[in-house]
Design an enzyme around this catalytic site. Structure first.
Site, PDB file in Angstrom:
ATOM      1  N   CYS A 113      14.182 -13.212  -8.502  1.00  0.00           N
ATOM      2  CA  CYS A 113      13.875 -12.856  -7.102  1.00  0.00           C
ATOM      3  C   CYS A 113      14.355 -13.903  -6.099  1.00  0.00           C
ATOM      4  O   CYS A 113      14.434 -13.622  -4.911  1.00  0.00           O
ATOM      5  CB  CYS A 113      12.376 -12.632  -6.919  1.00  0.00           C
ATOM      6  SG  CYS A 113      11.742 -11.292  -7.928  1.00  0.00           S
ATOM      7  N   HIS A 249      10.228 -13.279   0.815  1.00  0.00           N
ATOM      8  CA  HIS A 249      10.473 -12.382  -0.314  1.00  0.00           C
ATOM      9  C   HIS A 249       9.433 -11.267  -0.276  1.00  0.00           C
ATOM     10  O   HIS A 249       8.251 -11.514  -0.013  1.00  0.00           O
ATOM     11  CB  HIS A 249      10.376 -13.165  -1.624  1.00  0.00           C
ATOM     12  CG  HIS A 249      10.460 -12.303  -2.839  1.00  0.00           C
ATOM     13  ND1 HIS A 249      11.415 -11.323  -2.984  1.00  0.00           N
ATOM     14  CD2 HIS A 249       9.709 -12.262  -3.967  1.00  0.00           C
ATOM     15  CE1 HIS A 249      11.244 -10.725  -4.145  1.00  0.00           C
ATOM     16  NE2 HIS A 249      10.213 -11.265  -4.760  1.00  0.00           N
ATOM     17  N   ASN A 279       9.657  -4.329  -4.310  1.00  0.00           N
ATOM     18  CA  ASN A 279      10.276  -5.619  -4.640  1.00  0.00           C
ATOM     19  C   ASN A 279      11.687  -5.363  -5.179  1.00  0.00           C
ATOM     20  O   ASN A 279      11.846  -4.838  -6.279  1.00  0.00           O
ATOM     21  CB  ASN A 279       9.416  -6.332  -5.691  1.00  0.00           C
ATOM     22  CG  ASN A 279       9.953  -7.716  -6.048  1.00  0.00           C
ATOM     23  OD1 ASN A 279      11.071  -8.067  -5.679  1.00  0.00           O
ATOM     24  ND2 ASN A 279       9.165  -8.482  -6.773  1.00  0.00           N
TER      25      ASN A 279
HETATM   26  N1  ACO Z   1      -2.478   1.654 -10.968  1.00  0.00           N
HETATM   27  C1  ACO Z   1      -3.802   1.649 -11.218  1.00  0.00           C
HETATM   28  N2  ACO Z   1      -4.384   0.652 -11.903  1.00  0.00           N
HETATM   29  C2  ACO Z   1      -3.612  -0.356 -12.330  1.00  0.00           C
HETATM   30  C3  ACO Z   1      -2.213  -0.387 -12.103  1.00  0.00           C
HETATM   31  C4  ACO Z   1      -1.648   0.661 -11.393  1.00  0.00           C
HETATM   32  N3  ACO Z   1      -0.335   0.722 -11.098  1.00  0.00           N
HETATM   33  N4  ACO Z   1      -1.714  -1.526 -12.651  1.00  0.00           N
HETATM   34  C5  ACO Z   1      -2.749  -2.172 -13.213  1.00  0.00           C
HETATM   35  N5  ACO Z   1      -3.899  -1.475 -13.028  1.00  0.00           N
HETATM   36  C6  ACO Z   1      -5.249  -1.794 -13.460  1.00  0.00           C
HETATM   37  C7  ACO Z   1      -5.291  -2.786 -14.588  1.00  0.00           C
HETATM   38  O1  ACO Z   1      -5.131  -2.145 -15.828  1.00  0.00           O
HETATM   39  C8  ACO Z   1      -6.656  -3.387 -14.401  1.00  0.00           C
HETATM   40  O2  ACO Z   1      -7.603  -2.510 -14.977  1.00  0.00           O
HETATM   41  P1  ACO Z   1      -8.924  -3.082 -15.746  1.00  0.00           P
HETATM   42  O3  ACO Z   1      -9.668  -3.856 -14.684  1.00  0.00           O
HETATM   43  O4  ACO Z   1      -9.585  -1.846 -16.213  1.00  0.00           O
HETATM   44  O5  ACO Z   1      -8.381  -3.964 -16.831  1.00  0.00           O
HETATM   45  C9  ACO Z   1      -6.883  -3.379 -12.899  1.00  0.00           C
HETATM   46  O6  ACO Z   1      -5.921  -2.440 -12.375  1.00  0.00           O
HETATM   47  C10 ACO Z   1      -6.670  -4.727 -12.256  1.00  0.00           C
HETATM   48  O7  ACO Z   1      -5.434  -5.259 -12.723  1.00  0.00           O
HETATM   49  P2  ACO Z   1      -4.887  -6.657 -12.245  1.00  0.00           P
HETATM   50  O8  ACO Z   1      -3.547  -6.887 -12.876  1.00  0.00           O
HETATM   51  O9  ACO Z   1      -5.929  -7.708 -12.453  1.00  0.00           O
HETATM   52  O10 ACO Z   1      -4.731  -6.357 -10.683  1.00  0.00           O
HETATM   53  P3  ACO Z   1      -4.343  -7.321  -9.510  1.00  0.00           P
HETATM   54  O11 ACO Z   1      -5.301  -7.227  -8.426  1.00  0.00           O
HETATM   55  O12 ACO Z   1      -3.962  -8.690  -9.998  1.00  0.00           O
HETATM   56  O13 ACO Z   1      -2.997  -6.640  -8.955  1.00  0.00           O
HETATM   57  C11 ACO Z   1      -0.613  -6.946  -9.098  1.00  0.00           C
HETATM   58  C12 ACO Z   1      -1.888  -6.496  -9.810  1.00  0.00           C
HETATM   59  C13 ACO Z   1      -0.367  -6.018  -7.929  1.00  0.00           C
HETATM   60  C14 ACO Z   1       0.544  -6.854 -10.080  1.00  0.00           C
HETATM   61  C15 ACO Z   1      -0.796  -8.385  -8.588  1.00  0.00           C
HETATM   62  O14 ACO Z   1      -1.326  -9.207  -9.591  1.00  0.00           O
HETATM   63  C16 ACO Z   1       0.503  -8.955  -8.118  1.00  0.00           C
HETATM   64  O15 ACO Z   1       1.093  -8.500  -7.173  1.00  0.00           O
HETATM   65  N6  ACO Z   1       0.969 -10.040  -8.747  1.00  0.00           N
HETATM   66  C17 ACO Z   1       2.207 -10.645  -8.376  1.00  0.00           C
HETATM   67  C18 ACO Z   1       3.235 -10.120  -9.281  1.00  0.00           C
HETATM   68  C19 ACO Z   1       4.528  -9.851  -8.615  1.00  0.00           C
HETATM   69  O16 ACO Z   1       4.655  -9.680  -7.426  1.00  0.00           O
HETATM   70  N7  ACO Z   1       5.542  -9.786  -9.465  1.00  0.00           N
HETATM   71  C20 ACO Z   1       6.830  -9.464  -9.015  1.00  0.00           C
HETATM   72  C21 ACO Z   1       7.827 -10.479  -9.359  1.00  0.00           C
HETATM   73  S1  ACO Z   1       7.374 -12.092  -8.933  1.00  0.00           S
HETATM   74  C22 ACO Z   1       7.487 -12.101  -7.366  1.00  0.00           C
HETATM   75  O17 ACO Z   1       8.375 -11.482  -6.872  1.00  0.00           O
HETATM   76  C23 ACO Z   1       6.446 -12.863  -6.642  1.00  0.00           C
END
Ligand code: ACO
Length: 322
Positions: A113, A249, A279
């Site tokens: 990224c 980003h 993204n």
């Molecule tokens: N729809 C519904 N539920 C979902 C989904 C979805 N698409 N994806 C995950 N869940 C569920 C999980 O299974 C989990 O369920 P559980 O509590 O029963 O186990 C629950 O939602 C919470 O999951 P988390 O992963 O803890 O959710 P979080 O609040 O952390 O959000 C996210 C997830 C959006 C991925 C966040 O952590 C994030 O944005 N992280 C940064 C990652 C990123 O941006 N990566 C891209 C590349 S790096 C960069 O560019 C920065």
């Protein structure tokens, strides 16, 4: 003193738009969940046969036109991508030939990224050193090609696109500073576990997929972006209130808001495209920059802070006077 100045910007997005609702019909997710956690509402996805190079070409042509530069004037092409058309030649070489800029230096940079910030940094160094006078810098991706469309945790986050800038040598800034870093110790928080040398797997799509520990990535991204933003301000002895625009980003609106808060910037001075593009990895910052320029938000003479964070981990920033 010679500086690298942005002479023109361009971008390209595939026609096909996939809404959150459309994804919710394929995997167990919802528009509410995606929008609330990430700010994403839709993403553009490349058509069958449409490559990273096709998007890069369209973005490059738009940037050249905006800059009033002929492709034959280009003496350097640096292209950030994690999804090249081929193993080799590089997408930069394919693009160079298509543009008719044959003969100049052309290469890809893989910094996930942060690919555009890395590519911009490299091109800036060439221009500052007097080795290049007109550089084309691109971030282009077709991440949809390696997503696991049955994994709701990752497939909702990404999209395809390309953004480009033409840099020209100038007496006035220009890029004031850029700062790039990496820490390979974080490989397994965000990675694609197969490749030419490590081998592919006997799995759907040859095992190509994004493996991510989202919550951990989120925490490190926020802290690391805070640090690189501070580093950039300090290097330029700049007060954060002097910035006109933050062009971050576009991974997650909550990460963007955290950086804006750190800079004490109201969100109306932050460029946000993650809702429309999701993204797009290396394409994200130049897509946001081109949107900011073409919508008339960013004006000549304004001070812009660009930043990115991604797999590797890699991260970086650039401070520039547009
Ligand atoms: N729809 C519904 N539920 C979902 C989904 C979805 N698409 N994806 C995950 N869940 C569920 C999980 O299974 C989990 O369920 P559980 O509590 O029963 O186990 C629950 O939602 C919470 O999951 P988390 O992963 O803890 O959710 P979080 O609040 O952390 O959000 C996210 C997830 C959006 C991925 C966040 O952590 C994030 O944005 N992280 C940064 C990652 C990123 O941006 N990566 C891209 C590349 S790096 C960069 O560019 C920065």
């Amino acid at each position: 003193m010679t500086y690298a100045r942005i002479a023109g910007t361009g971008s390209a997005l595939p026609e096909r738009v996939i809404s959150n609702a459309e994804l919710a019909a394929r995997v167990d997710t919802s528009d509410e969940w995606i929008a609330e956690r990430t700010g994403i509402r839709q993403r553009h996805i490349a058509a069958d046969g449409q490559t990273t190079g096709d998007l890069a070409y369209a973005a490059a042509m738009a940037a050249l036109q905006a800059a009033g530069v002929d492709a034959k004037e280009i003496d350097l092409i640096v292209l950030g991508t994690t999804t090249p058309d081929l193993v080799f030649p590089s997408t930069a070489c394919l693009l160079q030939h298509r543009l008719g800029a044959n003969g100049c230096a052309a290469f890809d940079v893989n910094a996930a990224c942060s690919g555009f910030i890395y590519a911009l940094t490299v091109a800036n160094q060439f221009i500052r050193a007097g080795t290049a006078k007109t550089a084309l810098v691109i971030g282009a991706e077709t991440l949809s090609r390696f997503l696991d469309w049955s994994d709701r945790a990752t497939c909702v986050l990404f999209g395809d696109g390309a953004g480009a800038v033409v840099l020209k040598a100038a007496d006035e800034p220009g890029i004031l500073s850029s700062h790039i870093h990496a820490d390979g110790g974080y490989k397994e928080l965000l990675w694609n576990p197969v490749g030419v040398s490590a081998g592919f797997k006997d799995e759907p799509n040859h095992g190509l997929r994004v493996l991510m520990q989202g919550r951990e990535v989120f925490k490190v991204a926020v802290k690391t972006l805070d640090r690189v933003v501070e580093e950039t301000l300090e290097a330029n002895q700049l007060d954060r209130h002097q910035l006109d625009w933050l062009i971050p980003h576009q991974a997650n609106l909550r990460i963007i808001e955290a950086t804006a808060k750190r800079l004490d910037m109201p969100m109306d001075r932050v460029i946000v495209t993650v809702d429309k593009h999701a993204n797009t990895s290396a394409a994200s910052v130049p897509l946001a920059l081109d949107y900011a320029v073409r919508s008339g938000k960013v004006q000549r003479g304004q001070l812009l802070l660009l930043e990115a964070f991604g797999g590797g981990f890699t991260w970086g920033s650039a401070l520039l006077r547009y």
